[in-house]
Design a protein around this motif. Structure first.
Motif, mmCIF file in Angstrom:
data_model
loop_
_atom_site.group_PDB
_atom_site.id
_atom_site.type_symbol
_atom_site.label_atom_id
_atom_site.label_comp_id
_atom_site.label_asym_id
_atom_site.label_seq_id
_atom_site.Cartn_x
_atom_site.Cartn_y
_atom_site.Cartn_z
ATOM 1 N N ASP A 309 0.845 -1.202 0.000
ATOM 2 C CA ASP A 309 0.000 0.000 0.000
ATOM 3 C C ASP A 309 0.879 1.250 0.000
ATOM 4 O O ASP A 309 1.355 1.698 1.040
ATOM 5 C CB ASP A 309 -0.904 -0.021 1.242
ATOM 6 C CG ASP A 309 -1.966 1.071 1.195
ATOM 7 O OD1 ASP A 309 -1.961 1.871 0.238
ATOM 8 O OD2 ASP A 309 -2.796 1.119 2.126
ATOM 9 N N LYS A 310 1.084 1.833 -1.174
ATOM 10 C CA LYS A 310 1.933 3.027 -1.307
ATOM 11 C C LYS A 310 1.106 4.281 -1.051
ATOM 12 O O LYS A 310 0.084 4.524 -1.695
ATOM 13 C CB LYS A 310 2.548 3.083 -2.715
ATOM 14 C CG LYS A 310 3.594 4.170 -2.895
ATOM 15 C CD LYS A 310 4.240 4.057 -4.271
ATOM 16 C CE LYS A 310 5.331 5.092 -4.452
ATOM 17 N NZ LYS A 310 6.003 4.961 -5.767
ATOM 18 N N LEU A 311 1.564 5.106 -0.114
ATOM 19 C CA LEU A 311 0.845 6.320 0.260
ATOM 20 C C LEU A 311 1.277 7.526 -0.564
ATOM 21 O O LEU A 311 0.502 8.459 -0.780
ATOM 22 C CB LEU A 311 1.057 6.622 1.749
ATOM 23 C CG LEU A 311 0.582 5.543 2.722
ATOM 24 C CD1 LEU A 311 0.954 5.930 4.145
ATOM 25 C CD2 LEU A 311 -0.925 5.352 2.601
ATOM 26 N N GLY A 312 2.520 7.542 -0.993
ATOM 27 C CA GLY A 312 3.007 8.695 -1.745
ATOM 28 C C GLY A 312 4.508 8.591 -1.954
ATOM 29 O O GLY A 312 5.148 7.603 -1.577
ATOM 30 N N GLU A 313 5.076 9.637 -2.587
ATOM 31 C CA GLU A 313 6.505 9.621 -2.875
ATOM 32 C C GLU A 313 7.047 11.039 -2.857
ATOM 33 O O GLU A 313 6.401 11.969 -3.328
ATOM 34 C CB GLU A 313 6.774 8.978 -4.236
ATOM 35 C CG GLU A 313 8.244 8.732 -4.496
ATOM 36 C CD GLU A 313 8.456 7.723 -5.611
ATOM 37 O OE1 GLU A 313 9.623 7.387 -5.891
ATOM 38 O OE2 GLU A 313 7.456 7.263 -6.196
#
Length: 611
Positions: A309-313
């Motif tokens: 689950d990637k939230l942001g970068e």
């Protein structure tokens, strides 16, 4: 990968060999008629430019073509009034008052200073010693002028007084940094300017001394490598000879390199990695970061369900949602392995491990296994502030009320005040923007992403910083150009102010969709609407009490983005202004910076990128 590296080296070797062959052929076959033409054109009588006469090589300009001079650096501009001659050195134009080609000297004048020492426009004089051929004469001294000083300060010994209208100024021998070390209170003066003069100040003359010193100018020497030209070799052939020699040396180096690069590269990579690992481990112990939970990378992978689950970068890595064994949700930042030697990791741990504040995100643990580095933070359910500001077309993202925005602005300011004043060590963030403000389930804001932070003493008003840092659109002017002032906690105030204006305007301060003709510097746009009484959010209907909140936030934001640090409030004063009654707030001056260049794209990283 190493094979490809070696092949690239061989390709460079072949390219350089070809270039060298072409240069040698051109050098050998250079027609003698060209050399004779050069001599016929340039072996003329010395010429006149402005009030200067008897001008000859290496200078050129006016009716003398470029081929008659040594380089572009020696171009003279003869002005139409026939009384002024100027030369550009580096980024600055100087008036040439005297010129002696036999002694290889000239006397330069900064005409803007000579005409009006109180002008508000000029900045530090370009350092002539930074050029490749010019050097200050040994008789040149540095003079630092301090403008807009408090009229109540006493004049120290060795300083002169300068009155510009109703404002008091001081000046003294020495470079700015040297003077400020001795008299730190001078930093409170509005502006500092460094200029060279021909004689030191001796406590006499005041403003008259400055006008005389600036009018007479300062001597500069220049040096030419003339052994080949004096032997009759034209400059064009000199360039080719030097170029050929350099290429020959490079070829030799590449041959050696291609034979040994595999062994050397492997060795250097191994020892460099080991050295960085030792330095980071030593840092963790020295800063007491081991008080936080240290995790293995295998635990990080399990914690994030293999980074599902990637939230942001951001500029320093990607952020994933994770969960501790206790069931507590967390945010896990995986730092980019390509980002230097772990400086971002050190910055973030060193700064955030010293903090404990409701408006600063909490660090729960970390991982450090060679190039694999991760930081574990408390999870913020509502994500970053930016999605609530720029939520056009995003129906799933609720709009924040003006009361919410005001509470968020106040919370961020209190978090910054804590970083600037609440810790034993002052922490400057250098990357305040909506992307780095996280909101919990109650929309309480927390400052995050300390990868660019800098620690300094609380007594230290100006910090030394070798390179610019921050994100385009939020970087204070002094961070990328020291002529605007010293870098300090006021630089964070500028970034905060730009973010505050975005919160009010509901748009980014750099509009990627704006064309060249309609592009407007964002604070100008906000100021104009405020001045004309227009709606600050044309896309929304604002009630009377909400409009007062919007206007208050706007006025505070405009104070924060003043061009010069001295004109901005401290973050403590910002808090007072946000809580003050609207009638007690004064309208700030109109921002004076021009529109940002369209060639600079908005940075989506945490590091400053002028591309």
């Amino acid at each position: 990968m190493m094979f490809e590296f070696e092949m690239r080296g061989m390709r460079v070797f072949h390219i350089l060999t070809s270039v060298l062959t072409i240069c040698c052929f051109f050098l050998i076959t250079l027609p003698q008629s060209r050399c004779q033409t050069h001599d016929a054109v340039c072996n003329e009588q010395p010429y006149k430019c402005g009030t200067l006469s008897n001008i000859s090589y290496p200078f050129w300009g006016q009716n003398r073509s470029r081929q008659c001079g040594f380089s572009d650096q020696f171009e003279l501009t003869c002005h139409d009034d026939d009384t002024t001659t100027s030369i550009r050195i580096g980024s600055q134009n100087f008036t040439v008052k005297e010129l002696n080609t036999s002694a290889e000297t000239m006397r330069l004048v900064r005409k803007d200073l000579a005409d009006d020492v109180c002008s508000p426009q000029f900045g530090d004089t370009y350092d002539v010693n930074s050029s490749t051929v010019f050097r200050y004469s040994s008789s040149v001294y540095n003079m630092t002028i301090f403008y807009n000083c408090s009229s109540s300060v006493d004049t120290p010994t060795g300083f002169g007084n300068l009155t510009c209208g109703d404002e008091k100024g001081l000046f003294s021998n020495g470079a700015q940094d040297e003077v400020l070390k001795r008299f730190a209170w001078l930093e409170r003066c509005g502006r500092h300017v460094r200029v060279p003069i021909d004689a030191p100040y001796d406590d006499k003359g005041g403003r008259q001394f400055l006008q005389q010193a600036f009018g007479s100018g300062f001597p500069v020497n220049y040096t030419l490598h003339t052994s080949l030209t004096s032997a009759g070799v034209p400059p064009s052939q000199i360039i080719l000879l030097v170029f050929g020699a350099v290429l020959g040396g490079l070829m030799t180096c590449i041959v050696i390199y291609c034979c040994s690069c595999k062994c050397m590269s492997s060795t250097l990579k191994f020892w460099s990695s080991r050295k960085n690992d030792r330095e980071i481990e030593a840092f963790l112990k020295n800063y007491g970061a081991l008080a936080h939970q240290r995790y293995k990378f295998s635990e990080i992978k399990k914690m994030t369900n293999s980074f599902k689950d990637k939230l942001g970068e951001g500029g320093f890595g990607a952020v994933y949602k994770g969960e501790l064994l206790s069931g507590c949700p967390v945010a896990v930042k995986i730092l980019n392995a390509s980002k230097g030697n772990g400086e971002d990791f050190i910055n973030e741990v060193a700064s955030i491990s010293r903090t404990s504040h409701i408006n600063v995100v909490t660090l729960l643990g970390f991982c450090c296994e060679g190039h694999k580095k991760a930081l574990i933070y408390e999870f913020m359910h509502n994500g970053s502030l930016e999605k609530f500001i720029y939520n056009k077309g995003l129906e799933a993202t609720p709009s924040l009320s003006w009361d919410n925005l005001w509470e968020i602005a106040l919370g961020i300011a209190r978090g910054l005040e804590y970083l600037h004043r609440g810790c034993n060590t002052r922490i400057l963030h250098f990357d305040i923007k909506p992307h780095n403000i996280l909101l919990d389930e109650d929309f309480c804001p927390k400052i995050s992403d300390f990868g660019l932070a800098k620690l300094c003493s609380r007594k230290e008003s100006i910090v030394s910083m070798p390179d610019a840092r921050g994100t385009i659109g939020y970087v204070a002017p002094e961070v990328w150009n020291r002529n605007f002032g010293g870098v300090s906690h006021k630089s964070d105030v500028y970034s905060y102010g730009m973010m505050l204006l975005e919160m009010v305007g509901g748009r980014k301060n750099i509009n990627a969709e704006a064309n060249h003709t309609s592009e407007i510097y964002f604070p100008h746009w906000v100021y104009s609407r405020l001045e004309q009484g227009g709606d600050l959010r044309p896309d929304k209907v604002i009630a009377t009490e909400e409009n007062e909140i919007a206007r208050r936030m706007t006025i505070v934001g405009l104070w924060c983005v003043q061009t010069f640090p001295r004109d901005r409030p401290t973050i403590s004063r910002v808090i007072d202004m946000l809580e003050d009654n609207m009638n007690s707030l004064e309208m700030p001056p109109k921002p004076v910076l021009s529109s940002p260049t369209r060639s600079v794209p908005e940075s989506t990283t945490s590091s400053l990128q002028f591309e």
